[in-house]
Every structure is written in C-alpha cells, then in structure tokens.
Write a protein that holds these residues in place. Structure first.
Motif, PDB file in Angstrom:
ATOM      1  N   GLY A  66       0.775  -1.233   0.000  1.00 16.52           N
ATOM      2  CA  GLY A  66       0.000   0.000   0.000  1.00 16.52           C
ATOM      3  C   GLY A  66       0.805   1.280   0.000  1.00 16.52           C
ATOM      4  O   GLY A  66       0.389   2.287   0.576  1.00 16.52           O
ATOM      5  N   LYS A  67       1.949   1.274  -0.664  1.00 16.23           N
ATOM      6  CA  LYS A  67       2.785   2.469  -0.711  1.00 16.23           C
ATOM      7  C   LYS A  67       2.687   3.116  -2.095  1.00 16.23           C
ATOM      8  O   LYS A  67       2.831   2.452  -3.112  1.00 16.23           O
ATOM      9  N   VAL A  68       2.480   4.428  -2.101  1.00 19.56           N
ATOM     10  CA  VAL A  68       2.406   5.172  -3.346  1.00 19.56           C
ATOM     11  C   VAL A  68       3.824   5.533  -3.785  1.00 19.56           C
ATOM     12  O   VAL A  68       4.528   6.284  -3.106  1.00 19.56           O
ATOM     13  N   THR A  69       4.246   4.991  -4.892  1.00 22.35           N
ATOM     14  CA  THR A  69       5.573   5.251  -5.435  1.00 22.35           C
ATOM     15  C   THR A  69       5.438   5.847  -6.833  1.00 22.35           C
ATOM     16  O   THR A  69       4.335   5.900  -7.400  1.00 22.35           O
ATOM     17  N   ASN A 107       2.759   6.186 -12.161  1.00 19.66           N
ATOM     18  CA  ASN A 107       2.796   6.013 -13.614  1.00 19.66           C
ATOM     19  C   ASN A 107       1.837   4.920 -14.073  1.00 19.66           C
ATOM     20  O   ASN A 107       1.173   5.050 -15.109  1.00 19.66           O
ATOM     21  N   PHE A 108       1.771   3.858 -13.294  1.00 18.86           N
ATOM     22  CA  PHE A 108       0.846   2.767 -13.622  1.00 18.86           C
ATOM     23  C   PHE A 108      -0.592   3.258 -13.560  1.00 18.86           C
ATOM     24  O   PHE A 108      -1.399   2.988 -14.461  1.00 18.86           O
ATOM     25  N   MET A 109      -0.923   4.010 -12.515  1.00 17.90           N
ATOM     26  CA  MET A 109      -2.287   4.504 -12.350  1.00 17.90           C
ATOM     27  C   MET A 109      -2.663   5.499 -13.435  1.00 17.90           C
ATOM     28  O   MET A 109      -3.813   5.536 -13.885  1.00 17.90           O
ATOM     29  N   LYS A 110      -1.726   6.304 -13.878  1.00 20.90           N
ATOM     30  CA  LYS A 110      -2.022   7.254 -14.948  1.00 20.90           C
ATOM     31  C   LYS A 110      -2.494   6.524 -16.204  1.00 20.90           C
ATOM     32  O   LYS A 110      -3.442   6.951 -16.873  1.00 20.90           O
ATOM     33  N   LYS A 111      -1.857   5.420 -16.510  1.00 21.17           N
ATOM     34  CA  LYS A 111      -2.250   4.646 -17.691  1.00 21.17           C
ATOM     35  C   LYS A 111      -3.619   3.999 -17.491  1.00 21.17           C
ATOM     36  O   LYS A 111      -4.440   3.957 -18.422  1.00 21.17           O
TER      37      LYS A 111
END
Length: 438
Positions: free
Chosen positions: A341-344, A349-353
């Motif tokens: 559960g860490k935002v890296t 970048n993965f979430m943007k896609k």
C-alpha cells in the motif's frame, strides 16, 4: 468488488442481508407475502418466454460456462449466430488462437441490437403493452413497482431523480431492472457473501429463468416480469451478470486486460444492455441501434474500471487484485506492492495509464448518450459525469487509492446536475452514425 449498477452507483450492503430469498414461496398459483423473505426489498420476478434446452453448448451469445438459447417473445432470437463478423483473435504463447473477450462481448451486442431492430420493425410488438395480469390483484404489481422505486431512491438518489423525467412506464421498468442488478451483486458482495456458494447462484439463475417464463415468485419479481413483457429485454445480459458473480467466487486475479474486460462486461456492461431497450433511442436519431448498445456497453465498462481503481486498497484487504497482472509486471509492480500500500513513482505512472484507459471508455460512451430518447438522457448523463469525476479525485489524492477512498463531494454532485441536464437537451446527430465497436 462493487459493480456499477444502472450506470450510477455502487451498491450498499443493506439491501440484502440474507440468502433466504433464494427459496421461493408459493401456494399453487398464488404469491405469498411470506416471512420467509427477509424484507420487502428482497423480492422479485420477471416475465417473458424462455425456450427449453438451456444447456446447449456455447456458440455465439453466451460467454459463460454453458450456452443458453436466448429467450423472450417466443422466437425472438432463434436465429442466433448468423451474424457474419470476422472475429478478433488472441494468440497464446503456445500459438493457439482464441476469440478475444472484446469480440465475444461484441457478438452479444449485435444479438441484442438485432432483437431491438426486429421489435422496431414490428410496431405492434414495440408499443407499450398493458400491465400483465398476475395471480392476485393489480394493486400488488403497483406496490411492487413502488417498492422498486423506493429502493432506487434510497441507494441511487441522483439516478432516481433523473428517472423522474422519464415516462411512467420507462421509469418503473428501470427501477425493476435496478433492483434485480443490485440484489444479484449483493449475493457475492453483501454481508452474507461468505455464505454464498456456486449452487446458490445456480438457484438464483433458475429463479431468473422461471421469472422469464412468466412465473413470479414475489412482489419485486412481478415488477421485472411486467417489465420484460412490455419491452424487448432479453435474458442474455441477466445470465451474463450472474456469470460475473460466479467469477467473483472463483477468481481473484486477472492475467491481462482481455480477462478483465470480460469481467467488467459481466458485472457492469450487462447493465447497459439491459437498459437500452427501456431507455429507448430518440426517433430522430440517425445512429444505428448497434452504436447505441456499444455506447451503453462502454459506459458500463468505464464505470466498472473506475470502481476497480477506486477500490484497490479495499479489494487488497480482501485478497483481491482486479488489475491486469501483465501490466503490473511491465510497470515493475507486483501484488506485494499493492498489499504494502505504498504510493511510489512506479505506482503513479501505472495509475495514470489505467485512468487514461477508463477515460477512453467514458469518451466512447458519451458519443451514444445523445442518441437516447430525450427523457432518458439526463439520468445517464448525470451518472456518467459523476462517475468520471471519481477518476479526478483519485488524481487529487496523489493516486493513493490504498488508504484514501476517492469520492465526489455533495457540492460537486449538485453542480453536476445542471450540467448533465444541459447536455441532455442536446439533440441527436442528424447524420448517420457508423457502427463503432467499444
């Protein structure tokens, strides 16, 4: 995993708090308002006609474990499988070829559109029919619809408000479909989900088929039965939604987006296919029926992808990851990163896609909303705009969907309503719309 119901809102766990409703209560041909049912809003029914030989092997329309012959209105879809569509194929590492999930779903879209096209050519079949006569009195049917409306008003307030612009017949039909979808989802996502077994879903499916045969079990079933007797609503999407619930019982990972797309169709895209025949297409629209169905499908997929991105942390705590495993690996991520559960930067970048993909489905959906009948556009526009804003909120939370739940605030919801209403006033296009696959 919450599903997007009626293109609006994920369900609450309060609607179903028992599985007792799976056992019908009948006395001859009389419906019983029995205490065996946990509450009034745990009752349903449906009408229509279901053909025999339900376990024919899968060949065209059904995407689940067995094929069923499509039903409703007698011979509505006996000629299934006659569409000449060149399938998209997926080649496995072993060199095996298979039809992609998108093509399988598209085949269902074609089938549903063909059903509506046949009804449109037969004015007598398409006209709204009078209320079906059920055992007992017609006041029971009216009460059943009223109860469906109460459930919709309680759990999908914005959408309910929009339905008030529809004609009474369409409004009541949408409520009936909404309640069935919500209750189906609650089987695997409600407070008693741990007690649900595949056999329980089999019983629910048998009950659905009885409902489409015109054998109501209880009040809310009667509302759905009346609905499918009046509109060209096919049983196929209902079957497919139940198949999505089966997937939730046996599957907690998705290898790639092709698998995830099929799941999204099952649990949310189906809702659009159920609703289009009721929502109706504007008489002045030049768009094809198929393109209207594609837009409805795209909106269901977009809503479900949004649910998945919003609920990453919640699903992880239940041991579930509704994200394409191959895309996680390409981004240098794994299930362990999600459970941590860490935002890296990799996660951002993965979430943007992922967000970009969901927005593309919303864009596709917007093309078709304008083609709906004028009275049906506002609730659909409202749900689309509100759900799309959840993606904005995920970004505003710096992509932390592990410990922060993205939601649209009440003031933003209120501001979205007049915008949705303004969009609903835009008339359909005057030029022919090509069939575009979602």
């Amino acid at each position: 995993m919450s599903v997007a119901l009626l293109w609006v809102i994920s369900p609450s766990s309060e609607v179903i708090n028992s599985i007792a409703f799976l056992e019908p209560v009948r006395e001859g041909n009389r419906l019983l308002d029995s205490s065996s049912f946990v509450a009034r809003d745990k009752n349903y029914l449906c009408n229509g006609r279901l053909e025999k030989d339900k376990h024919q092997r899968w060949n065209f329309g059904y995407l689940g474990r067995d094929s069923r012959k499509s039903c409703s209105e007698g011979s509505r879809l006996r000629n299934r499988g006659k569409f000449s569509v060149i399938p998209n194929v997926v080649v496995s590492p072993a060199g095996e070829m298979a039809i992609s999930s998108e093509q399988k779903v598209y085949d269902v879209v074609l089938k549903q559109a063909a059903l509506v096209n046949r009804q449109l050519r037969s004015r007598e079949d398409w006209d709204i029919k009078p209320d079906i006569v059920l055992p007992g009195n017609l006041s029971m049917l009216s009460e059943a619809y009223d109860r469906c409306g109460e459930v919709c008003a309680e759990y999908a307030k914005t959408f309910y408000l929009g339905t008030m612009l529809m004609t009474p017949e369409r409004r009541r039909a949408i409520w009936a479909i909404y309640v069935w979808c919500r209750r189906t989802d609650e089987l695997v996502d409600g407070p008693n989900a741990s007690h649900i077994t595949p056999s329980a879903l089999d019983r629910w499916e048998e009950r659905l088929e009885d409902v489409f045969r015109g054998h109501p079990f209880d009040m809310l079933d009667a509302a759905l039965s009346d609905t499918v007797s009046k509109f060209p609503v096919d049983i196929q999407p209902f079957w497919d939604m139940i198949e999505g619930m089966r997937m939730d019982l046996r599957k907690s990972r998705y290898k790639n987006f092709d698998e995830l797309y099929l799941y999204c169709y099952y649990v949310a895209g189906t809702v659009g296919l159920m609703s289009v025949p009721v929502m109706g297409i504007a008489p002045e629209s030049k768009a094809t029926v198929e393109s209207a169905y594609n837009a409805a499908l795209a909106l269901g997929i977009a809503n479900q992808l949004t649910n998945i991105l919003r609920d990453v942390g919640e699903d992880a705590r239940r041991g579930r990851v509704y994200l394409p495993q191959d895309e996680l690996a390409e981004a240098g991520l794994s299930d362990e990163d999600i459970f941590a559960g860490k935002v890296t930067d990799k996660w951002r970048n993965f979430m943007k896609k992922q967000i970009g993909r969901a927005r593309k489905f919303f864009d596709e959906a917007e093309k078709g909303v304008t083609e709906l009948s004028s009275a049906s556009r506002w609730p659909v526009w409202a749900s689309l705009l509100l759900y799309r804003q959840i993606l904005d909120e995920i970004e505003a939370n710096d992509y932390n969907n592990f410990t922060k739940r993205a939601y649209v605030s009440k003031p933003k919801k209120i501001l979205a309503l007049p915008r949705a209403y303004a969009k609903s006033l835009v008339p359909p296009s005057r030029t022919s719309s090509p069939l575009a696959k979602a």
